[in-house]
Write a protein that holds these residues in place. Structure first.
Motif, mmCIF file in Angstrom:
data_model
loop_
_atom_site.group_PDB
_atom_site.id
_atom_site.type_symbol
_atom_site.label_atom_id
_atom_site.label_comp_id
_atom_site.label_asym_id
_atom_site.label_seq_id
_atom_site.Cartn_x
_atom_site.Cartn_y
_atom_site.Cartn_z
ATOM 1 N N ASP A 1 -24.408 19.055 -59.074
ATOM 2 C CA ASP A 1 -25.832 19.099 -58.732
ATOM 3 C C ASP A 1 -26.440 17.707 -58.840
ATOM 4 O O ASP A 1 -25.887 16.795 -59.452
ATOM 5 N N THR A 2 -27.609 17.549 -58.219
ATOM 6 C CA THR A 2 -28.234 16.236 -58.111
ATOM 7 C C THR A 2 -28.554 15.642 -59.476
ATOM 8 O O THR A 2 -28.496 14.420 -59.662
ATOM 9 N N LYS A 3 -28.869 16.482 -60.445
ATOM 10 C CA LYS A 3 -29.186 15.986 -61.781
ATOM 11 C C LYS A 3 -28.003 15.232 -62.380
ATOM 12 O O LYS A 3 -28.179 14.167 -63.001
ATOM 13 N N LYS A 4 -26.802 15.757 -62.187
ATOM 14 C CA LYS A 4 -25.618 15.082 -62.732
ATOM 15 C C LYS A 4 -25.370 13.760 -62.010
ATOM 16 O O LYS A 4 -24.935 12.778 -62.623
ATOM 17 N N ILE A 5 -25.640 13.732 -60.690
ATOM 18 C CA ILE A 5 -25.493 12.477 -59.934
ATOM 19 C C ILE A 5 -26.506 11.452 -60.443
ATOM 20 O O ILE A 5 -26.195 10.266 -60.565
ATOM 21 N N GLU A 6 -27.698 11.909 -60.750
ATOM 22 C CA GLU A 6 -28.718 11.023 -61.322
ATOM 23 C C GLU A 6 -28.232 10.434 -62.643
ATOM 24 O O GLU A 6 -28.415 9.235 -62.910
ATOM 25 N N GLU A 7 -27.583 11.246 -63.453
ATOM 26 C CA GLU A 7 -27.056 10.765 -64.732
ATOM 27 C C GLU A 7 -25.983 9.706 -64.555
ATOM 28 O O GLU A 7 -25.738 8.893 -65.458
ATOM 29 N N GLN A 8 -25.355 9.698 -63.385
ATOM 30 C CA GLN A 8 -24.331 8.701 -63.068
ATOM 31 C C GLN A 8 -24.909 7.546 -62.253
ATOM 32 O O GLN A 8 -24.177 6.852 -61.529
ATOM 33 N N ASP A 9 -26.236 7.352 -62.353
ATOM 34 C CA ASP A 9 -26.924 6.261 -61.652
ATOM 35 C C ASP A 9 -26.767 6.344 -60.141
ATOM 36 O O ASP A 9 -26.703 5.328 -59.456
ATOM 37 N N TYR A 10 -26.676 7.553 -59.649
ATOM 38 C CA TYR A 10 -26.596 7.832 -58.200
ATOM 39 C C TYR A 10 -25.362 7.200 -57.552
ATOM 40 O O TYR A 10 -25.361 6.871 -56.375
ATOM 41 N N ILE A 11 -24.327 7.044 -58.329
ATOM 42 C CA ILE A 11 -23.045 6.563 -57.798
ATOM 43 C C ILE A 11 -22.269 7.762 -57.262
ATOM 44 O O ILE A 11 -22.216 8.814 -57.893
ATOM 45 N N LEU A 12 -21.663 7.606 -56.084
ATOM 46 C CA LEU A 12 -21.043 8.738 -55.389
ATOM 47 C C LEU A 12 -19.516 8.681 -55.372
ATOM 48 O O LEU A 12 -18.883 9.353 -54.558
ATOM 49 N N THR A 13 -18.914 7.921 -56.245
ATOM 50 C CA THR A 13 -17.453 7.837 -56.291
ATOM 51 C C THR A 13 -16.865 9.173 -56.746
ATOM 52 O O THR A 13 -17.146 9.622 -57.867
ATOM 53 N N PRO A 14 -16.055 9.843 -55.920
ATOM 54 C CA PRO A 14 -15.538 11.171 -56.284
ATOM 55 C C PRO A 14 -14.814 11.233 -57.611
ATOM 56 O O PRO A 14 -14.920 12.223 -58.343
ATOM 57 N N GLY A 15 -14.071 10.180 -57.972
ATOM 58 C CA GLY A 15 -13.316 10.179 -59.216
ATOM 59 C C GLY A 15 -14.167 10.413 -60.445
ATOM 60 O O GLY A 15 -13.685 10.922 -61.463
ATOM 61 N N ARG A 16 -15.442 10.058 -60.378
ATOM 62 C CA ARG A 16 -16.339 10.270 -61.512
ATOM 63 C C ARG A 16 -16.620 11.738 -61.759
ATOM 64 O O ARG A 16 -17.010 12.121 -62.856
ATOM 65 N N TYR A 17 -16.453 12.539 -60.735
ATOM 66 C CA TYR A 17 -16.866 13.940 -60.821
ATOM 67 C C TYR A 17 -15.699 14.927 -60.827
ATOM 68 O O TYR A 17 -15.781 15.969 -61.463
ATOM 69 N N VAL A 18 -14.614 14.587 -60.120
ATOM 70 C CA VAL A 18 -13.513 15.556 -60.033
ATOM 71 C C VAL A 18 -12.568 15.457 -61.227
ATOM 72 O O VAL A 18 -11.813 16.390 -61.503
ATOM 73 N N GLY A 19 -12.595 14.331 -61.934
ATOM 74 C CA GLY A 19 -11.735 14.178 -63.097
ATOM 75 C C GLY A 19 -10.283 13.906 -62.728
ATOM 76 O O GLY A 19 -9.964 13.551 -61.587
ATOM 77 N N ILE A 20 -9.406 14.114 -63.701
ATOM 78 C CA ILE A 20 -7.972 13.854 -63.528
ATOM 79 C C ILE A 20 -7.241 15.186 -63.443
ATOM 80 O O ILE A 20 -7.542 16.131 -64.168
ATOM 81 N N GLU A 21 -6.302 15.254 -62.532
ATOM 82 C CA GLU A 21 -5.529 16.483 -62.325
ATOM 83 C C GLU A 21 -4.865 16.945 -63.622
ATOM 84 O O GLU A 21 -4.290 16.142 -64.371
ATOM 85 N N VAL A 22 -4.974 18.232 -63.888
ATOM 86 C CA VAL A 22 -4.368 18.802 -65.089
ATOM 87 C C VAL A 22 -2.854 18.911 -64.883
ATOM 88 O O VAL A 22 -2.392 19.523 -63.917
ATOM 89 N N VAL A 23 -2.108 18.299 -65.778
ATOM 90 C CA VAL A 23 -0.642 18.351 -65.712
ATOM 91 C C VAL A 23 -0.157 19.337 -66.765
ATOM 92 O O VAL A 23 -0.580 19.299 -67.927
ATOM 93 N N GLU A 24 0.731 20.223 -66.347
ATOM 94 C CA GLU A 24 1.242 21.235 -67.279
ATOM 95 C C GLU A 24 1.965 20.561 -68.436
ATOM 96 O O GLU A 24 2.826 19.705 -68.245
ATOM 97 N N GLU A 25 1.590 20.917 -69.637
ATOM 98 C CA GLU A 25 2.179 20.293 -70.816
ATOM 99 C C GLU A 25 3.639 20.703 -70.998
ATOM 100 O O GLU A 25 4.018 21.840 -70.752
ATOM 101 N N ASP A 26 4.405 19.725 -71.415
ATOM 102 C CA ASP A 26 5.820 19.960 -71.706
ATOM 103 C C ASP A 26 5.976 20.053 -73.224
ATOM 104 O O ASP A 26 5.835 19.062 -73.937
ATOM 105 N N ASP A 27 6.234 21.273 -73.719
ATOM 106 C CA ASP A 27 6.287 21.450 -75.173
ATOM 107 C C ASP A 27 7.712 21.400 -75.721
ATOM 108 O O ASP A 27 7.959 21.727 -76.889
ATOM 109 N N GLU A 28 8.679 20.970 -74.896
ATOM 110 C CA GLU A 28 10.054 20.839 -75.381
ATOM 111 C C GLU A 28 10.157 19.619 -76.281
ATOM 112 O O GLU A 28 9.784 18.509 -75.880
ATOM 113 N N PRO A 29 10.669 19.771 -77.527
ATOM 114 C CA PRO A 29 10.793 18.629 -78.437
ATOM 115 C C PRO A 29 11.636 17.526 -77.812
ATOM 116 O O PRO A 29 12.606 17.792 -77.080
#
Length: 349
Positions: A284-312
């Motif tokens: 929403d526009t409020k969150k974009i305002e909080e980011q100083d109206y910067i429109l770089t997608p990486g700021r909003y979509v985050g980093i892809e979730v990688v399935e954790e490997d729990d093998e020791p």
């Protein structure tokens, strides 16, 4: 003949390198813009820097594929380069598309050949970061509703020119260099803020590098709408990992890639899209305002979730070295078999 002509233009653009970008936008980018905008019957399509006319060809194809009609869009274009203007005219003539490119080539900023046009769809790939575009002679122009574009960069002049030519429910799809997403210099940040606050930015798509024959700088697709379905919200997509390498220098989108982007926009517009970490986010526009109206997608979509490997670690290393040992053993067995078979026909290694 149309397909042959388009192929020749593409090959020439590749050969020309940087100069090729002046008249040719890769078809996968054009198809993506058209698939997301979805031009319909009896609409007006406009490109203020039309190059060889690729946007119009794909629009016509889209309408025909989805309605079994041909010649149901009104095409308006403008091009400042005389040779490219002729290429566009020829491209339309070969395909039987009736287009209004004006009586001659002309600079869009100084001699707008379609002053009264209000288009349903505007699709464009304007020159990236164009400097010395003539701002000092156009300071009081009616098109600069959201702020005077800086003299050293025409990105926001192009955006505002297109918004000025939009019909009440019109939509824009254009390609811009990534700098326009975050620049704060010479008033660009204020112009971007005003456009966002006017609820015009519907979606931003970060593209992978090497899609263009002419440039390697990162570029982004902007989608601007006069009457958004999702008020106060913007869709961000990070498509930088999509596509495949055609050769060492050039990347392309598959049809599935283009369909995924189109479907994501459709789901957003329908209000059914769920955020996918690292790929898309509805903001929403409020969150974009909080980011100083910067429109770089990486700021909003985050980093892809990688399935954790729990093998020791120790267990994993023991398993992998055991598997590698088996592979080495098998390779020696195969080597012995090959030597034996070659020896049987008189070839010793």
């Amino acid at each position: 003949m149309g397909r042959t002509y388009e192929y020749c233009i593409a090959q020439f653009a590749s050969y020309e390198g940087t100069k090729g970008g002046e008249f040719y936008t890769p078809s996968s980018i054009v198809k993506t813009i058209v698939s997301i905008l979805k031009p319909f019957n009896n609409c007006r399509v406009y490109d203020p820097c039309c190059g060889s006319g690729g946007m119009f060809v794909q629009s016509e194809k889209f309408v025909q594929a989805h309605s079994d009609n041909r010649g149901t869009i009104s095409v308006y274009g403008q091009e400042s380069n005389a040779d490219t203007w002729k290429m566009a005219k020829m491209n339309m003539a070969i395909r039987g598309i009736d287009a209004n490119f004006g009586p001659y080539q002309a600079d869009t900023f100084f001699n707008d050949l379609h002053k009264t046009l209000k288009a349903d769809f505007i699709m464009a790939n304007p020159p990236f970061n164009l400097s010395n575009w003539g701002q000092e002679k156009l300071k009081d122009d009616v098109r600069w509703k959201y702020g005077l574009p800086p003299a050293g960069n025409a990105n926001y002049a192009w955006i505002q020119h297109m918004i000025h030519h939009l019909a009440p429910n019109g939509k824009i799809g254009l390609v811009l260099a990534n700098g326009a997403l975050s620049s704060q210099t010479s008033g660009e940040g204020d112009i971007r803020k005003n456009i966002i606050e006017a609820d015009l930015v519907e979606g931003i798509v970060a593209l992978p590098t090497q899609l263009f024959y002419s440039v390697t700088i990162p570029v982004t697709l902007w989608f601007i709408s006069k009457n958004k379905k999702q008020k106060g919200k913007t869709l961000f997509i990070d498509a930088r990992n999509m596509g495949y390498m055609v050769n060492r220098k050039h990347r392309d989108f598959t049809d599935d890639d283009i369909q995924r982007l189109s479907d994501t926009f459709s789901s957003f517009q329908d209000g059914t899209l769920e955020d996918v970490k690292g790929f898309c986010a509805v903001v929403d526009t409020k969150k974009i305002e909080e980011q100083d109206y910067i429109l770089t997608p990486g700021r909003y979509v985050g980093i892809e979730v990688v399935e954790e490997d729990d093998e020791p670690f120790d267990e994993k290393m023991n398993r992998l070295t055991s598997e590698l040992s088996e592979m080495f053993k098998r390779s020696h067995e195969l080597e012995g078999e090959i030597r034996q078979k070659l020896g049987a026909i008189g070839y010793e290694i």
